[in-house]
Write a protein that holds these residues in place. Structure first.
Motif, PDB file in Angstrom:
ATOM      1  N   LEU A  44      -5.557  17.051 -57.628  1.00 33.75           N
ATOM      2  CA  LEU A  44      -6.536  17.080 -56.489  1.00 33.75           C
ATOM      3  C   LEU A  44      -6.642  18.022 -55.844  1.00 33.75           C
ATOM      4  O   LEU A  44      -5.645  18.634 -55.276  1.00 33.75           O
ATOM      5  CB  LEU A  44      -5.933  15.645 -55.697  1.00 33.75           C
ATOM      6  CG  LEU A  44      -7.119  15.638 -54.489  1.00 33.75           C
ATOM      7  CD1 LEU A  44      -8.429  15.400 -54.864  1.00 33.75           C
ATOM      8  CD2 LEU A  44      -6.499  14.504 -53.636  1.00 33.75           C
ATOM      9  N   VAL A  45      -7.930  18.817 -55.618  1.00 35.06           N
ATOM     10  CA  VAL A  45      -8.063  19.886 -54.855  1.00 35.06           C
ATOM     11  C   VAL A  45      -9.102  19.284 -53.838  1.00 35.06           C
ATOM     12  O   VAL A  45     -10.223  18.899 -54.233  1.00 35.06           O
ATOM     13  CB  VAL A  45      -8.673  20.970 -55.801  1.00 35.06           C
ATOM     14  CG1 VAL A  45      -8.968  22.167 -54.704  1.00 35.06           C
ATOM     15  CG2 VAL A  45      -7.932  21.325 -56.725  1.00 35.06           C
ATOM     16  N   PRO A  82      -4.821  24.033 -51.449  1.00 34.07           N
ATOM     17  CA  PRO A  82      -3.542  23.486 -52.019  1.00 34.07           C
ATOM     18  C   PRO A  82      -4.169  22.717 -53.383  1.00 34.07           C
ATOM     19  O   PRO A  82      -5.259  22.096 -53.211  1.00 34.07           O
ATOM     20  CB  PRO A  82      -3.366  22.627 -51.091  1.00 34.07           C
ATOM     21  CG  PRO A  82      -4.211  22.567 -49.874  1.00 34.07           C
ATOM     22  CD  PRO A  82      -5.017  23.549 -50.160  1.00 34.07           C
ATOM     23  N   VAL A  83      -3.272  22.640 -54.200  1.00 34.86           N
ATOM     24  CA  VAL A  83      -3.489  21.860 -55.573  1.00 34.86           C
ATOM     25  C   VAL A  83      -2.705  20.772 -55.551  1.00 34.86           C
ATOM     26  O   VAL A  83      -1.399  21.200 -55.480  1.00 34.86           O
ATOM     27  CB  VAL A  83      -3.608  22.656 -56.578  1.00 34.86           C
ATOM     28  CG1 VAL A  83      -3.686  21.820 -58.075  1.00 34.86           C
ATOM     29  CG2 VAL A  83      -4.426  23.611 -56.751  1.00 34.86           C
ATOM     30  N   LEU A  84      -2.996  19.271 -55.179  1.00 32.22           N
ATOM     31  CA  LEU A  84      -2.126  18.492 -55.344  1.00 32.22           C
ATOM     32  C   LEU A  84      -1.800  17.606 -56.551  1.00 32.22           C
ATOM     33  O   LEU A  84      -3.174  17.507 -57.326  1.00 32.22           O
ATOM     34  CB  LEU A  84      -2.077  17.401 -54.113  1.00 32.22           C
ATOM     35  CG  LEU A  84      -2.437  17.984 -52.706  1.00 32.22           C
ATOM     36  CD1 LEU A  84      -2.987  17.143 -51.836  1.00 32.22           C
ATOM     37  CD2 LEU A  84      -1.181  18.706 -52.261  1.00 32.22           C
ATOM     38  N   HIS A  88      -4.247  15.611 -67.034  1.00 35.41           N
ATOM     39  CA  HIS A  88      -5.345  15.168 -67.987  1.00 35.41           C
ATOM     40  C   HIS A  88      -6.710  15.399 -67.125  1.00 35.41           C
ATOM     41  O   HIS A  88      -7.687  15.399 -68.017  1.00 35.41           O
ATOM     42  CB  HIS A  88      -5.032  14.003 -68.618  1.00 35.41           C
ATOM     43  CG  HIS A  88      -5.275  12.746 -67.708  1.00 35.41           C
ATOM     44  ND1 HIS A  88      -6.633  12.452 -67.165  1.00 35.41           N
ATOM     45  CD2 HIS A  88      -4.314  12.053 -66.915  1.00 35.41           C
ATOM     46  CE1 HIS A  88      -6.211  11.350 -66.212  1.00 35.41           C
ATOM     47  NE2 HIS A  88      -5.007  10.915 -66.058  1.00 35.41           N
ATOM     48  N   GLY A  89      -6.515  15.618 -65.850  1.00 35.28           N
ATOM     49  CA  GLY A  89      -7.655  15.426 -65.142  1.00 35.28           C
ATOM     50  C   GLY A  89      -7.615  16.334 -63.761  1.00 35.28           C
ATOM     51  O   GLY A  89      -6.458  16.485 -63.288  1.00 35.28           O
ATOM     52  N   VAL A  90      -8.639  16.945 -63.233  1.00 34.93           N
ATOM     53  CA  VAL A  90      -8.788  17.722 -62.144  1.00 34.93           C
ATOM     54  C   VAL A  90      -9.956  16.938 -61.338  1.00 34.93           C
ATOM     55  O   VAL A  90     -11.102  16.719 -61.795  1.00 34.93           O
ATOM     56  CB  VAL A  90      -9.043  19.179 -62.190  1.00 34.93           C
ATOM     57  CG1 VAL A  90      -9.257  19.840 -61.136  1.00 34.93           C
ATOM     58  CG2 VAL A  90      -7.882  19.647 -62.918  1.00 34.93           C
ATOM     59  N   VAL A  91      -9.593  16.696 -60.076  1.00 33.01           N
ATOM     60  CA  VAL A  91     -10.642  16.329 -59.025  1.00 33.01           C
ATOM     61  C   VAL A  91     -10.896  17.332 -57.875  1.00 33.01           C
ATOM     62  O   VAL A  91      -9.905  17.750 -57.348  1.00 33.01           O
ATOM     63  CB  VAL A  91     -10.216  14.850 -58.459  1.00 33.01           C
ATOM     64  CG1 VAL A  91     -11.412  14.514 -57.166  1.00 33.01           C
ATOM     65  CG2 VAL A  91     -10.268  13.691 -59.437  1.00 33.01           C
ATOM     66  N   VAL A  98     -13.734  16.696 -62.345  1.00 35.27           N
ATOM     67  CA  VAL A  98     -14.847  15.669 -61.545  1.00 35.27           C
ATOM     68  C   VAL A  98     -15.038  16.309 -60.272  1.00 35.27           C
ATOM     69  O   VAL A  98     -13.973  16.338 -59.594  1.00 35.27           O
ATOM     70  CB  VAL A  98     -14.551  14.477 -61.612  1.00 35.27           C
ATOM     71  CG1 VAL A  98     -15.700  13.669 -60.850  1.00 35.27           C
ATOM     72  CG2 VAL A  98     -14.362  13.591 -62.869  1.00 35.27           C
ATOM     73  N   VAL A  99     -16.043  16.717 -59.797  1.00 39.14           N
ATOM     74  CA  VAL A  99     -16.471  17.170 -58.350  1.00 39.14           C
ATOM     75  C   VAL A  99     -16.939  16.017 -57.684  1.00 39.14           C
ATOM     76  O   VAL A  99     -17.889  15.124 -58.014  1.00 39.14           O
ATOM     77  CB  VAL A  99     -17.506  18.357 -58.479  1.00 39.14           C
ATOM     78  CG1 VAL A  99     -17.813  18.773 -56.849  1.00 39.14           C
ATOM     79  CG2 VAL A  99     -16.918  19.417 -59.185  1.00 39.14           C
ATOM     80  N   VAL A 100     -16.382  15.597 -56.618  1.00 43.41           N
ATOM     81  CA  VAL A 100     -16.472  14.583 -55.651  1.00 43.41           C
ATOM     82  C   VAL A 100     -16.887  15.037 -54.247  1.00 43.41           C
ATOM     83  O   VAL A 100     -16.530  15.897 -53.827  1.00 43.41           O
ATOM     84  CB  VAL A 100     -15.432  13.523 -55.678  1.00 43.41           C
ATOM     85  CG1 VAL A 100     -14.931  13.001 -57.077  1.00 43.41           C
ATOM     86  CG2 VAL A 100     -14.284  13.970 -55.060  1.00 43.41           C
TER      87      VAL A 100
END
Length: 146
Positions: free
Chosen positions: A15-16, A6-8, A44-47, A79-81
């Motif tokens: 957020l993935v 899922p992509v939230l 503007h961002g993907v985590v 950003v990969v967390v």
């Protein structure tokens, strides 16, 4: 069997949260779904949270880098967390540097990295940010890649 990840959407960030080890097909689906979600949402961002991921092979590692490149072309930073030490070691042993992918230890620090980047891009300071993430102790490691 492949599972769709899922992509939230949380504000202007997607957020993935990857909760299982991914097979090649799942990674390809994620790449397509995420690219479409970036365009549709104008994020503007993907985590990408990989806290639950225990194993990363060379294909998955390359795809994380590819996803970040695609997102960047679509005007969203990635950003990969939550990378586990074993995953980091495996990526290094495989010779994968994840060029262009920012990393952070936690989701909170990852969101801070994205917010600081957005503020810099707008030419403002963090106090003018409407997202309210602030700089709550994120050190220099928050934006350091592998």
């Amino acid at each position: 069997m492949s599972e769709q990840v899922p992509v939230l959407r949380i504000g202007q960030v997607l957020l993935v949260s990857i909760q299982t080890d991914l097979d090649d097909h799942s990674v390809m689906l994620l790449q397509d779904d995420l690219a479409a979600a970036v365009v549709e949402s104008g994020a503007h961002g993907v985590v990408i949270d990989i806290t639950a991921v225990e194993i990363v092979d060379s294909f998955v590692g390359r795809m994380l880098s590819t996803i970040a490149s695609i997102s960047s072309l679509l005007d969203a930073q990635t950003v990969v967390v939550g990378m586990r030490p074993a995953v980091a070691i495996t990526l290094v042993e495989l010779g994968l540097s994840l060029g262009g992918v920012r990393t952070a230890l936690t989701l909170d620090k990852g969101l801070q990295v994205l917010e600081r980047a957005r503020v810099r891009q707008r030419g403002g300071d963090e106090s003018s940010s409407s997202a309210g993430f602030g700089d709550q102790g994120a050190g220099p490691d928050a934006s350091a890649g592998l």
